[in-house]
Each structure stands twice: as C-alpha cells, then as structure tokens.
Design a protein around this motif. Structure first.
Motif, PDB file in Angstrom:
ATOM      1  N   LYS A 139       0.839  -1.205   0.000  1.00 37.97           N
ATOM      2  CA  LYS A 139       0.000   0.000   0.000  1.00 37.97           C
ATOM      3  C   LYS A 139       0.875   1.256   0.000  1.00 37.97           C
ATOM      4  CE  LYS A 139      -3.746   2.293   2.541  1.00 37.97           C
ATOM      5  NZ  LYS A 139      -4.527   2.586   1.343  1.00 37.97           N
ATOM      6  N   ALA A 140       1.959   1.211   0.793  1.00 37.55           N
ATOM      7  CA  ALA A 140       2.882   2.343   0.812  1.00 37.55           C
ATOM      8  C   ALA A 140       3.537   2.531  -0.548  1.00 37.55           C
ATOM      9  CB  ALA A 140       3.944   2.127   1.890  1.00 37.55           C
ATOM     10  N   ALA A 141       3.802   1.424  -1.238  1.00 40.66           N
ATOM     11  CA  ALA A 141       4.408   1.499  -2.571  1.00 40.66           C
ATOM     12  C   ALA A 141       3.484   2.187  -3.557  1.00 40.66           C
ATOM     13  CB  ALA A 141       4.757   0.094  -3.057  1.00 40.66           C
ATOM     14  N   GLU A 142       2.191   1.981  -3.374  1.00 39.78           N
ATOM     15  CA  GLU A 142       1.223   2.653  -4.243  1.00 39.78           C
ATOM     16  C   GLU A 142       1.234   4.160  -4.015  1.00 39.78           C
ATOM     17  OE1 GLU A 142      -2.584   0.947  -3.518  1.00 39.78           O
ATOM     18  OE2 GLU A 142      -2.063  -1.028  -4.331  1.00 39.78           O
ATOM     19  N   GLU A 143       1.430   4.576  -2.776  1.00 36.57           N
ATOM     20  CA  GLU A 143       1.403   6.004  -2.457  1.00 36.57           C
ATOM     21  C   GLU A 143       2.738   6.693  -2.724  1.00 36.57           C
ATOM     22  OE1 GLU A 143      -0.173   6.986   1.335  1.00 36.57           O
ATOM     23  OE2 GLU A 143      -2.058   5.915   1.013  1.00 36.57           O
ATOM     24  N   HIS A 144       3.839   5.940  -2.633  1.00 36.78           N
ATOM     25  CA  HIS A 144       5.174   6.521  -2.822  1.00 36.78           C
ATOM     26  C   HIS A 144       5.992   5.652  -3.782  1.00 36.78           C
ATOM     27  CE1 HIS A 144       4.242   9.072   0.644  1.00 36.78           C
ATOM     28  NE2 HIS A 144       3.940   7.976   1.327  1.00 36.78           N
ATOM     29  N   PRO A 145       5.550   5.467  -5.014  1.00 36.18           N
ATOM     30  CA  PRO A 145       6.235   4.540  -5.922  1.00 36.18           C
ATOM     31  C   PRO A 145       7.681   4.924  -6.220  1.00 36.18           C
ATOM     32  CG  PRO A 145       4.627   5.883  -7.108  1.00 36.18           C
ATOM     33  CD  PRO A 145       4.390   6.112  -5.647  1.00 36.18           C
ATOM     34  N   GLU A 146       7.953   6.213  -6.375  1.00 32.36           N
ATOM     35  CA  GLU A 146       9.324   6.623  -6.691  1.00 32.36           C
ATOM     36  C   GLU A 146      10.263   6.324  -5.525  1.00 32.36           C
ATOM     37  OE1 GLU A 146       6.745   8.724  -6.612  1.00 32.36           O
ATOM     38  OE2 GLU A 146       6.297   9.178  -8.708  1.00 32.36           O
ATOM     39  N   ARG A 147       9.785   6.626  -4.322  1.00 34.08           N
ATOM     40  CA  ARG A 147      10.604   6.381  -3.137  1.00 34.08           C
ATOM     41  C   ARG A 147      10.874   4.898  -2.950  1.00 34.08           C
ATOM     42  NH1 ARG A 147       8.582   7.940   2.971  1.00 34.08           N
ATOM     43  NH2 ARG A 147      10.441   7.298   4.096  1.00 34.08           N
ATOM     44  N   MET A 148       9.853   4.073  -3.148  1.00 37.83           N
ATOM     45  CA  MET A 148      10.011   2.641  -2.961  1.00 37.83           C
ATOM     46  C   MET A 148      10.964   2.048  -4.000  1.00 37.83           C
ATOM     47  SD  MET A 148       8.195   2.115  -0.279  1.00 37.83           S
ATOM     48  CE  MET A 148       7.646   0.442  -0.076  1.00 37.83           C
ATOM     49  N   MET A 150      13.393   3.697  -5.440  1.00 33.15           N
ATOM     50  CA  MET A 150      14.722   4.183  -5.075  1.00 33.15           C
ATOM     51  C   MET A 150      15.348   3.289  -4.013  1.00 33.15           C
ATOM     52  SD  MET A 150      16.427   5.855  -2.378  1.00 33.15           S
ATOM     53  CE  MET A 150      15.167   6.753  -1.479  1.00 33.15           C
ATOM     54  N   ILE A 151      14.535   2.910  -3.016  1.00 34.72           N
ATOM     55  CA  ILE A 151      15.046   2.050  -1.946  1.00 34.72           C
ATOM     56  C   ILE A 151      15.461   0.691  -2.507  1.00 34.72           C
ATOM     57  CG2 ILE A 151      14.408   0.810   0.170  1.00 34.72           C
ATOM     58  CD1 ILE A 151      12.648   3.219   0.890  1.00 34.72           C
ATOM     59  N   LYS A 152      14.649   0.148  -3.397  1.00 33.46           N
ATOM     60  CA  LYS A 152      14.965  -1.157  -3.983  1.00 33.46           C
ATOM     61  C   LYS A 152      16.275  -1.092  -4.760  1.00 33.46           C
ATOM     62  CE  LYS A 152      12.943  -4.808  -6.853  1.00 33.46           C
ATOM     63  NZ  LYS A 152      11.739  -5.209  -7.626  1.00 33.46           N
ATOM     64  N   LYS A 153      16.465  -0.043  -5.536  1.00 31.23           N
ATOM     65  CA  LYS A 153      17.693   0.093  -6.326  1.00 31.23           C
ATOM     66  C   LYS A 153      18.912   0.304  -5.437  1.00 31.23           C
ATOM     67  CE  LYS A 153      15.683   1.807 -10.638  1.00 31.23           C
ATOM     68  NZ  LYS A 153      15.557   2.944 -11.585  1.00 31.23           N
ATOM     69  N   ALA A 154      18.697   0.906  -4.263  1.00 30.07           N
ATOM     70  CA  ALA A 154      19.805   1.157  -3.339  1.00 30.07           C
ATOM     71  C   ALA A 154      20.141  -0.053  -2.474  1.00 30.07           C
ATOM     72  CB  ALA A 154      19.463   2.347  -2.439  1.00 30.07           C
ATOM     73  N   THR A 155      19.329  -1.095  -2.552  1.00 26.80           N
ATOM     74  CA  THR A 155      19.541  -2.294  -1.741  1.00 26.80           C
ATOM     75  C   THR A 155      20.586  -3.193  -2.386  1.00 26.80           C
ATOM     76  OG1 THR A 155      17.229  -2.220  -1.000  1.00 26.80           O
ATOM     77  CG2 THR A 155      18.407  -4.299  -0.693  1.00 26.80           C
ATOM     78  N   PRO A 156      21.690  -3.479  -1.707  1.00 27.58           N
ATOM     79  CA  PRO A 156      22.738  -4.325  -2.290  1.00 27.58           C
ATOM     80  C   PRO A 156      22.225  -5.664  -2.815  1.00 27.58           C
ATOM     81  CG  PRO A 156      23.595  -3.248  -0.351  1.00 27.58           C
ATOM     82  CD  PRO A 156      22.126  -2.914  -0.414  1.00 27.58           C
ATOM     83  N   ILE A 186      17.938  -5.296  15.574  1.00 31.84           N
ATOM     84  CA  ILE A 186      18.498  -6.057  14.460  1.00 31.84           C
ATOM     85  C   ILE A 186      17.912  -5.531  13.154  1.00 31.84           C
ATOM     86  CG2 ILE A 186      18.854  -8.346  13.474  1.00 31.84           C
ATOM     87  CD1 ILE A 186      20.041  -8.053  16.273  1.00 31.84           C
ATOM     88  N   LEU A 187      18.762  -4.985  12.304  1.00 31.79           N
ATOM     89  CA  LEU A 187      18.331  -4.499  10.993  1.00 31.79           C
ATOM     90  C   LEU A 187      18.265  -5.671  10.016  1.00 31.79           C
ATOM     91  CD1 LEU A 187      20.387  -1.201  10.679  1.00 31.79           C
ATOM     92  CD2 LEU A 187      17.929  -1.371  10.275  1.00 31.79           C
ATOM     93  N   VAL A 188      17.112  -5.815   9.348  1.00 32.29           N
ATOM     94  CA  VAL A 188      16.941  -6.841   8.314  1.00 32.29           C
ATOM     95  C   VAL A 188      16.477  -6.111   7.055  1.00 32.29           C
ATOM     96  CG1 VAL A 188      15.906  -9.071   7.747  1.00 32.29           C
ATOM     97  CG2 VAL A 188      16.257  -8.442  10.143  1.00 32.29           C
ATOM     98  N   VAL A 189      17.446  -5.557   6.337  1.00 28.73           N
ATOM     99  CA  VAL A 189      17.126  -4.574   5.281  1.00 28.73           C
ATOM    100  C   VAL A 189      17.864  -4.830   3.972  1.00 28.73           C
ATOM    101  CG1 VAL A 189      16.620  -2.800   6.991  1.00 28.73           C
ATOM    102  CG2 VAL A 189      18.931  -2.991   6.070  1.00 28.73           C
ATOM    103  N   GLY A 190      18.533  -5.960   3.859  1.00 26.52           N
ATOM    104  CA  GLY A 190      19.258  -6.238   2.628  1.00 26.52           C
ATOM    105  C   GLY A 190      20.431  -5.316   2.396  1.00 26.52           C
ATOM    106  N   GLY A 191      20.893  -4.628   3.456  1.00 27.33           N
ATOM    107  CA  GLY A 191      22.041  -3.745   3.353  1.00 27.33           C
ATOM    108  C   GLY A 191      21.744  -2.332   2.901  1.00 27.33           C
ATOM    109  N   VAL A 192      20.468  -1.996   2.723  1.00 28.45           N
ATOM    110  CA  VAL A 192      20.119  -0.698   2.129  1.00 28.45           C
ATOM    111  C   VAL A 192      20.572   0.497   2.960  1.00 28.45           C
ATOM    112  CG1 VAL A 192      17.810  -0.485   3.151  1.00 28.45           C
ATOM    113  CG2 VAL A 192      18.284   0.544   0.910  1.00 28.45           C
ATOM    114  N   MET A 193      20.673   0.329   4.291  1.00 28.00           N
ATOM    115  CA  MET A 193      21.050   1.467   5.120  1.00 28.00           C
ATOM    116  C   MET A 193      22.460   1.969   4.800  1.00 28.00           C
ATOM    117  SD  MET A 193      18.373   2.079   6.898  1.00 28.00           S
ATOM    118  CE  MET A 193      18.981   3.263   8.078  1.00 28.00           C
TER     119      MET A 193
END
Length: 201
Positions: A139-148, A150-156, A186-193
């Motif tokens: 649902k958040a992806a629908e409201e903020h598609p560009e941001r989401m 961007m995060i995916k592309k920044a994820t190692p 514990i961060l579980v983020v695929g390294g995006v941070m």
C-alpha cells in the motif's frame, strides 16, 4: 495474561501489530505503534522468567530519526502526560514522519528495558525490517512509488524483503541460539542502510 499464567511459563512475546503513515492520523500511529508496545512489554514482563524473550517489530525508518534529548525522553516514556504533544512538535504534521518517530521509540524501549529484563535473565530485542512485501508495504508502494523504487535500487541484494526473511530472524531470536542477544535492534534490510547513509553524507 491470566490465561498464560495459568497454562505454563512464558517463553516468548513477538509483537508485530502496527500501522504505517498511510493511516494519516498522528495520534493513532503513536498509540498503536509505540504506546501499545510499551503496554505489552510492561504486561508481559510480569510473566517473564529466565530465558524468556520479547521481540518487538520496529522499522529501518526508526534509524532515520536523529538523536534529540527532548523527544528521546518522550519516546522512551510514551505513556507519560504530554509525550505525544512533545513528539508532535517535531514531525511537521506528517504521518510518515510520526511513523518514523514511533518506530524509533520502539528501539528506545528496548534500550530502556534491557537491564530490567536482564534482572530476570530474560531478553528483549527489536527487529527493524526494510521494505518487506506485506500488504502494508505494498500500500505504501502505491502512495510513494518513486521512493520505494529508489530504496529497492539502493539495496545491495537488489530486491525487497519477503515475510519469511523476517520470520526466520525472529525464530532465531526467540531460540536459545540467541541467548546472549538483548538490548539491541536487528536491521533486516538487505544492506540498504549503507547506501542510504552514504547518499545522505
């Protein structure tokens, strides 16, 4: 709580309930994501025994909140009078920012309670997921598609997380294999941070 006490010992609490900024109600976000978390932690502490563990779900967005003595005190004591009002002054009316603050508060609750739980030789930790493909995230992806995107592309690892990515970490944390892990997030983020922080600097 009474049912648990009457039917055996308390091994683990995994608190996952929460709402995102899509709710658009600052008080509801604060109450559900943070105040309710403290209420549950306090209630289940009474049942905790040696080797019990509480796992609270936070968010990587909690790490986006800069340290500040004034609102940190409020976030660590969310049930105190004036806590919500104090935090509200710093979020600019944004429900998304309030979500970030509430999730930072969850991380601070872990720090606040670690010594108390440790006196029972019990543990308390939080898990901060990245973008996980749950209905709330979609649902958040629908409201903020560009941001989401961007995060995916920044994820190692070049993907969003799956629910099982979080479930496996939680399963480990409540097991005796994690017996020396407490008072931390514990961060579980695929390294995006790593890349998000690099981009901010």
């Amino acid at each position: 709580m009474k049912f648990t006490a009457e039917n055996g010992s308390f091994k683990a609490l995994v608190h996952t309930a929460g709402v995102s900024g899509t709710v658009k109600d600052l008080k509801k976000i604060y109450d559900i994501d943070l105040v309710a978390s403290e209420i549950l932690v306090d209630a289940f502490y009474d049942l905790a025994t040696e080797n019990s563990v509480a796992v609270l779900l936070s968010s990587m967005m909690g790490h986006d909140v800069a340290p500040n003595a004034e609102y940190y005190k409020a976030l660590m004591n969310p049930q105190e009078s004036g806590s919500f009002e104090t935090v509200s002054r710093f979020v600019g009316g944004s429900s998304d920012v309030m979500y970030n603050f509430a999730k930072r508060g969850v991380q601070l609750l872990i720090q606040k309670n670690a010594n108390k739980w440790g006196q029972k030789r019990a543990r308390i930790v939080s898990v901060s997921p990245g973008v996980i493909e749950t209905p709330m995230a979609l649902k958040a992806a629908e409201e903020h598609p560009e941001r989401m995107e961007m995060i995916k592309k920044a994820t190692p690892l070049q993907r969003n997380g799956k629910p099982e990515d979080i479930a496996d970490v939680v399963h480990f944390l409540v097991s005796d294999k994690a017996r020396f892990i407490t008072g931390t997030d514990i961060l579980v983020v695929g390294g995006v941070m790593l890349n998000i922080k690099t981009n901010k600097s």
